[in-house]
Design an enzyme around this catalytic site. Structure first.
Site, PDB file in Angstrom:
ATOM      1  N   GLY A  10       0.821  -1.212   0.000  1.00  0.00           N
ATOM      2  CA  GLY A  10       0.000   0.000   0.000  1.00  0.00           C
ATOM      3  C   GLY A  10       0.852   1.257   0.000  1.00  0.00           C
ATOM      4  O   GLY A  10       2.085   1.200  -0.045  1.00  0.00           O
ATOM      5  N   LEU A  12       1.164   3.852   2.399  1.00  0.00           N
ATOM      6  CA  LEU A  12       1.902   4.179   3.622  1.00  0.00           C
ATOM      7  C   LEU A  12       2.903   3.092   3.973  1.00  0.00           C
ATOM      8  O   LEU A  12       4.058   3.398   4.330  1.00  0.00           O
ATOM      9  CB  LEU A  12       0.917   4.394   4.785  1.00  0.00           C
ATOM     10  CG  LEU A  12       1.559   4.724   6.128  1.00  0.00           C
ATOM     11  CD1 LEU A  12       2.396   6.009   6.056  1.00  0.00           C
ATOM     12  CD2 LEU A  12       0.502   4.853   7.225  1.00  0.00           C
ATOM     13  N   ASP A  35      -2.680 -12.890   5.827  1.00  0.00           N
ATOM     14  CA  ASP A  35      -3.912 -12.112   5.721  1.00  0.00           C
ATOM     15  C   ASP A  35      -4.325 -11.786   7.161  1.00  0.00           C
ATOM     16  O   ASP A  35      -4.436 -12.706   7.981  1.00  0.00           O
ATOM     17  CB  ASP A  35      -4.980 -12.968   5.011  1.00  0.00           C
ATOM     18  CG  ASP A  35      -6.257 -12.180   4.755  1.00  0.00           C
ATOM     19  OD1 ASP A  35      -6.766 -11.534   5.697  1.00  0.00           O
ATOM     20  OD2 ASP A  35      -6.737 -12.202   3.617  1.00  0.00           O
ATOM     21  N   ALA A  59      -5.220  -2.239   5.554  1.00  0.00           N
ATOM     22  CA  ALA A  59      -6.640  -1.955   5.799  1.00  0.00           C
ATOM     23  C   ALA A  59      -7.405  -2.122   4.493  1.00  0.00           C
ATOM     24  O   ALA A  59      -6.803  -2.125   3.409  1.00  0.00           O
ATOM     25  CB  ALA A  59      -6.821  -0.523   6.309  1.00  0.00           C
ATOM     26  N   THR A  61      -9.386  -0.114   2.277  1.00  0.00           N
ATOM     27  CA  THR A  61      -9.464   1.351   2.210  1.00  0.00           C
ATOM     28  C   THR A  61     -10.395   1.875   1.107  1.00  0.00           C
ATOM     29  O   THR A  61     -10.464   3.087   0.909  1.00  0.00           O
ATOM     30  CB  THR A  61      -8.064   1.952   1.969  1.00  0.00           C
ATOM     31  OG1 THR A  61      -7.577   1.442   0.718  1.00  0.00           O
ATOM     32  CG2 THR A  61      -7.091   1.614   3.075  1.00  0.00           C
ATOM     33  N   TYR A 124     -16.845   2.447   6.010  1.00  0.00           N
ATOM     34  CA  TYR A 124     -15.390   2.498   6.187  1.00  0.00           C
ATOM     35  C   TYR A 124     -15.042   3.172   7.517  1.00  0.00           C
ATOM     36  O   TYR A 124     -14.295   2.618   8.331  1.00  0.00           O
ATOM     37  CB  TYR A 124     -14.762   3.251   5.001  1.00  0.00           C
ATOM     38  CG  TYR A 124     -13.295   3.588   5.187  1.00  0.00           C
ATOM     39  CD1 TYR A 124     -12.320   2.603   5.131  1.00  0.00           C
ATOM     40  CD2 TYR A 124     -12.890   4.916   5.429  1.00  0.00           C
ATOM     41  CE1 TYR A 124     -10.977   2.915   5.312  1.00  0.00           C
ATOM     42  CE2 TYR A 124     -11.553   5.233   5.598  1.00  0.00           C
ATOM     43  CZ  TYR A 124     -10.602   4.226   5.537  1.00  0.00           C
ATOM     44  OH  TYR A 124      -9.271   4.546   5.722  1.00  0.00           O
TER      45      TYR A 124
HETATM   46  N1  LIG Z   1      -5.751   6.385   1.721  1.00  0.00           N
HETATM   47  C1  LIG Z   1      -6.207   7.391   2.465  1.00  0.00           C
HETATM   48  O1  LIG Z   1      -6.542   8.474   1.967  1.00  0.00           O
HETATM   49  C2  LIG Z   1      -6.317   7.233   3.962  1.00  0.00           C
HETATM   50  C3  LIG Z   1      -6.854   8.283   4.726  1.00  0.00           C
HETATM   51  C4  LIG Z   1      -6.928   8.145   6.106  1.00  0.00           C
HETATM   52  C5  LIG Z   1      -6.465   6.976   6.717  1.00  0.00           C
HETATM   53  N2  LIG Z   1      -5.971   5.973   5.956  1.00  0.00           N
HETATM   54  C6  LIG Z   1      -5.493   4.754   6.630  1.00  0.00           C
HETATM   55  O2  LIG Z   1      -4.089   4.715   6.450  1.00  0.00           O
HETATM   56  C7  LIG Z   1      -3.644   3.350   6.340  1.00  0.00           C
HETATM   57  C8  LIG Z   1      -2.809   3.201   5.086  1.00  0.00           C
HETATM   58  O3  LIG Z   1      -3.607   3.536   3.953  1.00  0.00           O
HETATM   59  P1  LIG Z   1      -3.055   3.357   2.477  1.00  0.00           P
HETATM   60  O4  LIG Z   1      -3.682   4.409   1.633  1.00  0.00           O
HETATM   61  O5  LIG Z   1      -1.581   3.179   2.508  1.00  0.00           O
HETATM   62  O6  LIG Z   1      -3.742   1.956   2.086  1.00  0.00           O
HETATM   63  P2  LIG Z   1      -3.651   1.176   0.717  1.00  0.00           P
HETATM   64  O7  LIG Z   1      -2.712   1.849  -0.220  1.00  0.00           O
HETATM   65  O8  LIG Z   1      -5.047   0.900   0.265  1.00  0.00           O
HETATM   66  O9  LIG Z   1      -2.986  -0.206   1.165  1.00  0.00           O
HETATM   67  C9  LIG Z   1      -3.669  -1.088   1.972  1.00  0.00           C
HETATM   68  C10 LIG Z   1      -2.758  -2.265   2.262  1.00  0.00           C
HETATM   69  O10 LIG Z   1      -3.484  -3.176   3.093  1.00  0.00           O
HETATM   70  C11 LIG Z   1      -3.316  -4.489   2.550  1.00  0.00           C
HETATM   71  N3  LIG Z   1      -4.445  -5.338   2.924  1.00  0.00           N
HETATM   72  C12 LIG Z   1      -5.760  -5.129   2.648  1.00  0.00           C
HETATM   73  N4  LIG Z   1      -6.477  -6.138   3.161  1.00  0.00           N
HETATM   74  C13 LIG Z   1      -5.602  -6.988   3.764  1.00  0.00           C
HETATM   75  C14 LIG Z   1      -5.735  -8.202   4.482  1.00  0.00           C
HETATM   76  N5  LIG Z   1      -6.928  -8.775   4.676  1.00  0.00           N
HETATM   77  N6  LIG Z   1      -4.615  -8.784   4.995  1.00  0.00           N
HETATM   78  C15 LIG Z   1      -3.396  -8.220   4.794  1.00  0.00           C
HETATM   79  N7  LIG Z   1      -3.201  -7.085   4.136  1.00  0.00           N
HETATM   80  C16 LIG Z   1      -4.294  -6.465   3.626  1.00  0.00           C
HETATM   81  C17 LIG Z   1      -3.246  -4.259   1.055  1.00  0.00           C
HETATM   82  O11 LIG Z   1      -2.721  -5.409   0.435  1.00  0.00           O
HETATM   83  P3  LIG Z   1      -3.108  -5.743  -1.114  1.00  0.00           P
HETATM   84  O12 LIG Z   1      -2.241  -4.820  -1.939  1.00  0.00           O
HETATM   85  O13 LIG Z   1      -2.739  -7.179  -1.238  1.00  0.00           O
HETATM   86  O14 LIG Z   1      -4.569  -5.469  -1.253  1.00  0.00           O
HETATM   87  C18 LIG Z   1      -2.307  -3.049   1.025  1.00  0.00           C
HETATM   88  O15 LIG Z   1      -0.979  -3.449   1.214  1.00  0.00           O
HETATM   89  C19 LIG Z   1      -4.914   2.508   6.408  1.00  0.00           C
HETATM   90  O16 LIG Z   1      -5.097   2.074   7.734  1.00  0.00           O
HETATM   91  C20 LIG Z   1      -6.024   3.470   6.045  1.00  0.00           C
HETATM   92  O17 LIG Z   1      -7.257   3.086   6.628  1.00  0.00           O
HETATM   93  C21 LIG Z   1      -5.879   6.067   4.602  1.00  0.00           C
END
Ligand SMILES: NC(=O)c1ccc[n+]([C@@H]2O[C@H](COP(=O)([O-])OP(=O)(O)OC[C@H]3O[C@@H](n4cnc5c(N)ncnc54)[C@H](OP(=O)(O)O)[C@@H]3O)[C@@H](O)[C@H]2O)c1
Length: 279
Positions: A10, A12, A35, A59, A61, A124
């Site tokens: 992902g 972050l 997972d 997460a 997301t 979410y």
């Molecule tokens: N994106 C935003 O704007 C935002 C805003 C506020 C807070 N956040 C929070 O910040 C954090 C990082 O966000 P991000 O944007 O970096 O997320 P992201 O790019 O969507 O990456 C999510 C990661 O979680 C992994 N994942 C999803 N389901 C899984 C599972 N069941 N088991 C193991 N791994 C799993 C995904 O793997 P795959 O690649 O295999 O799917 C990916 O590596 C999250 O907690 C999110 O809720 C994000």
């Protein structure tokens, strides 16, 4: 410090690993390692590495898809986080749970502090808030870090979408009545690295500083990238996404400021350095 970062594919997780790999003993895990909804493989992997801290970035997301896949949202964002917290408790490790501005309903029009009461509008946000609560119940040594509007080197985000659409269309319509703070995941990674070196557990807001709307954010992206395109403001109702979103979700990084006088740079500065990397 032995650190395990989840969500390595992902935004972050990727930037955190890149920041930490030369500084600490760090391992990054993705779905291929475990997972988070499968407690046995999650246990096995973590107990082999025995980290001092887990920074849990994994997460579900996809905000709009969460409305259709409610069970998956709670399984990953709440119970999955609980699995990580219970293993941390077993091995006496600390945990960082990354949460979101979408735990708030947006009815305020000044920045939300850590002392405001969450009231999420969508699945979410509700599943992420449930994750916060489970982590708090299971593990004392936790940091809950709420952030917003992330964009990073790896994965998909609003900045990349705007840049791609600008090559395909002459005009873009972008929502102008949702206010928040875009946050560069490298800046957030620096802030997290600072925080985990303290033992000041608790709930934190951590975003770049300042605020904007998606429309103004888009215009700034095109200005910095020198792209000439017509961008029109529209309302949330006109955009008509499946999930409700708060009209105002700016996070005051109040506790970081009070405890450490620590602040992340302005979002426009973050965006400039991001675009230097990625364009
Ligand atoms: N994106 C935003 O704007 C935002 C805003 C506020 C807070 N956040 C929070 O910040 C954090 C990082 O966000 P991000 O944007 O970096 O997320 P992201 O790019 O969507 O990456 C999510 C990661 O979680 C992994 N994942 C999803 N389901 C899984 C599972 N069941 N088991 C193991 N791994 C799993 C995904 O793997 P795959 O690649 O295999 O799917 C990916 O590596 C999250 O907690 C999110 O809720 C994000």
């Amino acid at each position: 410090m032995k650190i395990l970062v989840t969500g390595k594919t992902g935004q972050l997780g990727y930037d955190l690993y890149e920041l930490l790999k030369d500084k600490e003993d760090v391992v990054a895990a993705g779905r291929e390692e475990f997972d988070v909804t499968d407690i046995d493989s999650t246990h096995k992997f973590i107990k082999e590495y025995l980290p001092d801290i887990i920074i849990h970035c994994a997460a579900y997301t996809k905000v709009d898809d969460c409305e259709k896949n409610i069970d998956l949202a709670y399984n990953v964002n709440a119970l999955g986080a609980g699995n990580i917290a219970s293993i941390c408790s077993d091995i006496n490790a600390k945990m960082v749970y990354i949460s979101t501005d979408y735990v708030f309903d947006g009815s305020k029009n000044i920045p939300y502090t850590e002392f405001d009461t969450p009231n999420p509008l969508n699945t979410y946000g509700r599943s992420k808030l449930a994750g916060e609560n489970i982590v708090k119940e299971i593990l004392d040594k936790h940091y809950i870090v709420r952030t917003s509007w992330l964009y990073g080197i790896n994965g998909n985000n609003f900045v990349k979408t705007m840049l791609r659409l600008s090559k395909e269309r002459n005009m873009l319509k972008v929502v102008n009545d949702q206010h928040g703070t875009p946050t560069f995941t490298r800046d957030l990674a620096e802030g997290l690295y600072f925080l985990i070196k303290t033992d000041a557990y608790g709930t934190y807001h951590m975003t770049n500083s300042g605020e904007t709307t998606w429309f103004e954010f888009a215009k700034k992206i095109f200005e910095i990238a020198n792209i000439n395109i017509n961008v029109e403001p529209i309302t949330t109702e006109e955009y008509n996404a499946p999930a409700l979103r708060p009209k105002y979700s700016v996070l005051s990084n109040y506790v970081l400021k009070l405890r450490f006088n620590y602040e992340l740079r302005n979002w426009k500065e973050g965006l400039k350095s991001y675009l230097k990397f990625s364009v």
